[in-house]
Write a protein that holds these residues in place. Structure first.
Motif, PDB file in Angstrom:
ATOM      1  N   GLY A  66       9.973  16.157-108.314  1.00 57.32           N
ATOM      2  CA  GLY A  66       9.452  14.819-108.565  1.00 57.32           C
ATOM      3  C   GLY A  66       7.942  14.792-108.569  1.00 57.32           C
ATOM      4  N   ARG A  67       7.349  15.558-107.682  1.00 56.34           N
ATOM      5  CA  ARG A  67       5.884  15.636-107.641  1.00 56.34           C
ATOM      6  C   ARG A  67       5.338  16.297-108.895  1.00 56.34           C
ATOM      7  N   GLN A  68       6.000  17.345-109.355  1.00 52.21           N
ATOM      8  CA  GLN A  68       5.571  17.997-110.589  1.00 52.21           C
ATOM      9  C   GLN A  68       5.646  17.043-111.774  1.00 52.21           C
ATOM     10  N   ILE A  69       6.738  16.310-111.856  1.00 57.98           N
ATOM     11  CA  ILE A  69       6.896  15.330-112.936  1.00 57.98           C
ATOM     12  C   ILE A  69       5.783  14.289-112.868  1.00 57.98           C
ATOM     13  N   PHE A  70       5.456  13.879-111.671  1.00 62.71           N
ATOM     14  CA  PHE A  70       4.478  12.816-111.474  1.00 62.71           C
ATOM     15  C   PHE A  70       3.091  13.226-111.947  1.00 62.71           C
TER      16      PHE A  70
END
Length: 308
Positions: A66-70
């Protein structure tokens, strides 16, 4: 300088330009730009958990995804993105920074009724809207891996927050109405003085190695007319608290309103809810002095949209 994929690359490039020094980042999720003692992140009264505390189990893998996507949405959620923006462009420091609509300030406030779509939204539905409007793309279906990972990241970041209580530093600041009505020419002067260095003279942002370093503020690769940032009050609050990057709260309130007017006084992709009439679309979705959709600015009526 080779920026780490886990760093807020926009902050690095700005500091390099303004402070004349390079910052070296190790390729670790735990490393983030240092925050000043007066940072709004700390002034909020809530400190989200450090990235180094993301668990190493299967749930932690979803948080990390999720952090990477963000922070690199175009790479990790490519099928749902229609412009050059990432979530982090409007929610700074990987969604951690107070007064830039941080994730930890949003997650505890859902489910909630939204007048934008006239029903109670789950947090996942709120994320869908970000893709449709701010990213000028398409909404991932509920249950999609992208939404699950982003929700896991937001949940983990918000642990310890009170449910249903708006925390200090959530959303964007609400500025008082300016002493003078926002003005395009004054805003252009502020833009040239304080914004063009990063976003370019034409507001189309800057890229490095195929990635957006500073986002486009209008035009085909920016957010569309349905995004929350097209509202002057949202844009002015965000700009006042956070811009120029790393130098938030240095502009006057009037400057923030004026440059928000200048930014939103340019054409951008069409509102996805448009059905053939600018007038009817304004009446249905933009009937507020804070929207320039359908207004005439600098001799041009806005709302025609631009193609990619």
């Amino acid at each position: 300088m080779k920026p780490s994929p886990w760093m807020m690359i926009g902050a690095l490039f700005l500091l390099a330009a303004c402070n004349q020094k390079a910052q070296q980042a190790a390729p670790s999720v735990a490393n983030e730009p240092a925050a000043a003692a007066t940072s709004p992140k700390h002034a909020s009264g809530f400190e989200p958990p450090a990235d180094s505390s993301i668990p190493s189990d299967d749930f932690g893998k979803q948080i990390a995804l999720g952090r990477q996507i963000f922070i690199d949405t175009g790479r990790y959620a490519k099928g749902y993105v229609g412009n050059q923006l990432s979530c982090e462009n409007c929610h700074l420091d990987a969604g951690r920074l107070a007064q830039s609509a941080p994730l930890w300030g949003a997650y505890p406030m859902y489910p909630a009724y939204r007048s934008k779509n006239h029903h109670v939204n789950t947090f996942a539905e709120r994320l869908q809207g970000c893709f449709q409007y701010s990213m000028n793309g398409k909404a991932p279906p509920l249950g999609d891996d992208v939404l699950v990972a982003l929700e896991a990241y937001a949940y983990w970041m918000s642990k310890g927050e009170s449910i249903g209580v708006a925390p200090l530093g959530h959303g964007y600041p609400k500025l008082p109405k300016p002493a003078q009505a926002p003005d395009y020419a004054r805003g252009e002067s502020v833009f040239k003085r304080d914004c063009a260095l990063c976003h370019g003279d034409n507001g189309q942002g800057q890229q490095a190695a195929g990635r957006t370093v500073f986002p486009p503020l209008w035009g085909p690769q920016s957010f569309n007319w349905g995004a929350g940032m097209e509202r002057l009050d949202n844009a002015a609050g965000f700009i006042k608290a956070n811009m120029p990057l790393s130098r938030g709260n240095t502009l006057t309130d009037q400057d923030a309103w004026d440059v928000a007017y200048f930014m939103n006084g340019h054409e951008r992709p069409q509102d996805p809810r448009f059905h053939g009439s600018i007038e009817e679309t304004r009446k249905a979705y933009h009937d507020t002095p804070d929207s320039l959709y359908g207004a005439t600015v600098n001799g041009k009526t806005l709302g025609e949209g631009v193609l990619k």
